[in-house]
Design a protein around this motif. Structure first.
Motif, mmCIF file in Angstrom:
data_model
loop_
_atom_site.group_PDB
_atom_site.id
_atom_site.type_symbol
_atom_site.label_atom_id
_atom_site.label_comp_id
_atom_site.label_asym_id
_atom_site.label_seq_id
_atom_site.Cartn_x
_atom_site.Cartn_y
_atom_site.Cartn_z
ATOM 1 N N MET A 1 0.906 -1.073 0.053
ATOM 2 C CA MET A 1 0.249 0.044 0.071
ATOM 3 C C MET A 1 0.886 1.204 -0.236
ATOM 4 N N ARG A 2 0.502 2.039 -0.772
ATOM 5 C CA ARG A 2 1.257 3.376 -0.986
ATOM 6 C C ARG A 2 1.452 4.265 0.391
ATOM 7 N N SER A 3 2.397 4.843 0.510
ATOM 8 C CA SER A 3 2.666 5.751 1.519
ATOM 9 C C SER A 3 1.440 6.860 1.748
ATOM 10 N N SER A 4 0.728 7.285 0.806
ATOM 11 C CA SER A 4 -0.067 8.220 0.888
ATOM 12 C C SER A 4 -1.206 7.810 1.752
ATOM 13 N N GLN A 5 -1.347 6.494 2.066
ATOM 14 C CA GLN A 5 -2.393 5.939 3.041
ATOM 15 C C GLN A 5 -2.062 6.287 4.519
ATOM 16 N N HIS A 6 -0.765 6.539 4.685
ATOM 17 C CA HIS A 6 -0.438 7.228 5.960
ATOM 18 C C HIS A 6 -0.242 8.686 6.080
ATOM 19 N N SER A 7 -0.392 9.421 5.050
ATOM 20 C CA SER A 7 -0.613 10.852 5.154
ATOM 21 C C SER A 7 -1.822 11.463 5.790
ATOM 22 N N ASN A 8 -1.855 12.799 5.569
ATOM 23 C CA ASN A 8 -2.942 13.311 6.342
ATOM 24 C C ASN A 8 -4.431 13.102 5.708
ATOM 25 N N ARG A 9 -4.077 12.659 4.182
ATOM 26 C CA ARG A 9 -5.307 12.557 3.387
ATOM 27 C C ARG A 9 -5.061 11.373 2.729
ATOM 28 N N ILE A 10 -5.958 10.170 3.038
ATOM 29 C CA ILE A 10 -6.070 8.971 2.438
ATOM 30 C C ILE A 10 -6.463 8.857 1.240
ATOM 31 N N ALA A 11 -5.555 8.232 0.321
ATOM 32 C CA ALA A 11 -6.266 8.368 -1.242
ATOM 33 C C ALA A 11 -7.452 7.528 -1.193
ATOM 34 N N GLY A 12 -8.464 7.944 -1.941
ATOM 35 C CA GLY A 12 -9.732 7.137 -1.969
ATOM 36 C C GLY A 12 -10.895 7.624 -1.065
ATOM 37 N N LEU A 13 -10.563 8.318 -0.167
ATOM 38 C CA LEU A 13 -11.325 8.761 0.769
ATOM 39 C C LEU A 13 -12.176 9.847 0.170
ATOM 40 N N ASP A 14 -11.508 10.849 -0.314
ATOM 41 C CA ASP A 14 -12.061 11.871 -0.994
ATOM 42 C C ASP A 14 -12.942 11.433 -2.176
ATOM 43 N N THR A 15 -12.586 10.409 -2.884
ATOM 44 C CA THR A 15 -13.748 9.950 -3.671
ATOM 45 C C THR A 15 -15.034 9.443 -3.110
ATOM 46 N N VAL A 16 -14.950 8.852 -2.144
ATOM 47 C CA VAL A 16 -16.143 8.700 -1.396
ATOM 48 C C VAL A 16 -16.883 9.833 -0.776
ATOM 49 N N ARG A 17 -16.147 10.671 -0.344
ATOM 50 C CA ARG A 17 -16.825 12.098 0.139
ATOM 51 C C ARG A 17 -17.359 12.666 -1.039
ATOM 52 N N ALA A 18 -16.504 13.007 -2.183
ATOM 53 C CA ALA A 18 -17.175 13.558 -3.401
ATOM 54 C C ALA A 18 -18.560 12.809 -3.781
ATOM 55 N N VAL A 19 -18.664 11.720 -3.863
ATOM 56 C CA VAL A 19 -19.894 10.895 -4.391
ATOM 57 C C VAL A 19 -20.893 11.267 -3.438
ATOM 58 N N ALA A 20 -20.671 10.847 -2.015
ATOM 59 C CA ALA A 20 -21.657 11.336 -1.048
ATOM 60 C C ALA A 20 -22.193 12.757 -0.880
ATOM 61 N N ALA A 21 -21.264 13.725 -1.038
ATOM 62 C CA ALA A 21 -21.756 15.034 -1.273
ATOM 63 C C ALA A 21 -22.312 15.558 -2.243
ATOM 64 N N LEU A 22 -21.963 14.993 -3.402
ATOM 65 C CA LEU A 22 -22.924 15.259 -4.808
ATOM 66 C C LEU A 22 -24.143 14.712 -4.630
ATOM 67 N N SER A 23 -24.221 13.314 -4.107
ATOM 68 C CA SER A 23 -25.477 12.632 -3.874
ATOM 69 C C SER A 23 -26.599 13.273 -3.033
ATOM 70 N N VAL A 24 -25.849 13.994 -1.767
ATOM 71 C CA VAL A 24 -26.861 14.947 -0.900
ATOM 72 C C VAL A 24 -27.436 16.141 -1.897
ATOM 73 N N VAL A 25 -26.451 16.691 -2.685
ATOM 74 C CA VAL A 25 -26.768 17.969 -3.507
ATOM 75 C C VAL A 25 -27.886 17.440 -4.602
ATOM 76 N N PHE A 26 -27.723 16.523 -5.209
ATOM 77 C CA PHE A 26 -28.618 16.231 -6.158
ATOM 78 C C PHE A 26 -29.887 15.708 -5.527
ATOM 79 N N ALA A 27 -29.891 15.080 -4.529
ATOM 80 C CA ALA A 27 -31.047 14.798 -3.789
ATOM 81 C C ALA A 27 -32.071 15.793 -3.337
ATOM 82 N N HIS A 28 -31.425 16.847 -2.819
ATOM 83 C CA HIS A 28 -32.031 18.142 -2.550
ATOM 84 C C HIS A 28 -32.495 18.925 -3.555
ATOM 85 N N LEU A 29 -31.722 19.096 -4.686
ATOM 86 C CA LEU A 29 -31.935 19.950 -5.515
ATOM 87 C C LEU A 29 -32.402 19.413 -7.052
ATOM 88 N N LEU A 30 -32.212 17.898 -7.347
ATOM 89 C CA LEU A 30 -32.480 17.495 -8.408
ATOM 90 C C LEU A 30 -33.672 16.514 -8.224
#
Length: 332
Positions: A1-30
């Motif tokens: 596993m790459r060292s980025s997993q041990h940094s302040n931002r774990i690669a892959g988590l922001d992908t989940v965050r983005a999908v979840a945040a956009l899902s909330v937005v689309f649920a409310h607005l669309l």
């Protein structure tokens, strides 16, 4: 596993965050304007549960093998989320969005839950090291269903309908599952590829959304098992990012997920004074999130890191000075 997993931002988590945040937005607005079953594609509440799992994971991951210093930890977390939430609250009140407050449970309900979880984590951590996360999670599941079934849901089955004193109990299992995943991430095995977990998670979330709106089975009954599924999806995204690299566009969007979550309704309210087509409102609202992220959330995040580091340095200095005094006393 790459060292980025041990940094302040774990690669892959922001992908989940983005999908979840956009899902909330689309649920409310669309979602409300979409025809038939298509309105169930975007699922706001399951997305918030995914955020809880991510939060538990991120909070516990750095402390799996190291000491927690409570004051720096709490200072960092509160500076990270409270000032942006307070600014968003004031903006919402200025625009007349009265339901946007910590009491009525619109948007800010999950922020209140997060602050409670942060305060409890210094108690959960030593307990988990003594008895293990599974027992704590089991107790939280009993408490969650006790509150949810005992109090009952609103007519949409929403888990955030119990008020700030009880909402956190209903959502607690999801947050603790995130802690469990962080503790055992290197040991847990996950079958299937990331696309399988993306598809299964999206499909189940949509089915649960439909069930909440059309049957007596509400979010409050389904979100605890869904959080386990969301945990599998999160693991799959992290491992996929480690093996193949993250989805760069989603990682960029995910970095601003808190601003997206806080501001999209506020921005949409302002935009709707000028235009009304939902897709246009949605696009313009997302564009208006960036100034908030750039000038409010990002500086607060930086201030939180500095405050946490400063308090940790002061704590280390006190420990060192105390050790020196003890050593001098022993020699005297």
């Amino acid at each position: 596993m790459r060292s980025s997993q041990h940094s302040n931002r774990i690669a892959g988590l922001d992908t989940v965050r983005a999908v979840a945040a956009l899902s909330v937005v689309f649920a409310h607005l669309l979602g409300p304007s979409m025809p038939g079953v298509s309105r169930y594609i975007f699922t706001g509440h399951p997305a918030v549960i995914a955020f809880f799992v991510i939060s538990g994971f991120c909070i516990h991951y750095p402390y799996r093998r190291q000491e927690l210093r409570t004051a720096p930890f709490l200072a960092g977390r509160f500076l990270r989320i409270v000032p942006p939430s307070a600014v968003a609250f004031l903006m919402a009140q200025a625009l007349g969005i009265r339901a946007y407050n910590p009491i009525d449970g619109f948007i800010l309900w999950s922020v209140v839950c997060e602050t409670v979880y942060y305060c409890l984590y210094p108690l959960f951590l030593p307990a988990a090291r003594r008895i293990g996360w599974p027992l704590i999670i089991a107790a939280s599941v009993i408490a969650s269903y006790g509150v949810a079934i005992g109090v009952g849901p609103d007519r949409y089955g929403n888990a955030q309908s119990y008020g700030p004193l009880l909402n956190w109990i209903v959502g607690l299992p999801a947050w603790l599952i995130g802690c469990y995943l962080a503790e055992n991430f290197d040991r847990l095995k996950l079958a299937g590829n990331v696309w399988l977990w993306r598809a299964v998670t999206a499909a189940i979330a949509s089915v649960l959304y439909w069930a909440t709106m059309n049957t007596p089975v509400g979010f409050y009954l389904t979100m605890t098992p869904f959080s386990a599924l969301a945990g599998c999806w999160i693991m799959a995204e992290i491992r996929n990012a480690a093996d193949r690299g993250p989805v760069k566009t989603l990682e960029v969007i995910g970095a601003a997920c808190f601003s997206i979550y806080l501001v999209h309704i506020i921005a949409a309210t302002a935009v709707e004074w000028l235009v009304t087509p939902p897709i246009v409102v949605c696009i313009l609202s997302l564009a208006l999130v960036y100034p908030f992220y750039r000038w409010i959330e990002k500086p607060c995040h930086a201030a939180a890191r500095r405050a946490k580091a400063k308090l940790e340095q002061l704590g280390s200095r006190r420990v060192s000075e105390e050790s020196d005094r003890i050593a001098i006393g022993d020699r005297a």
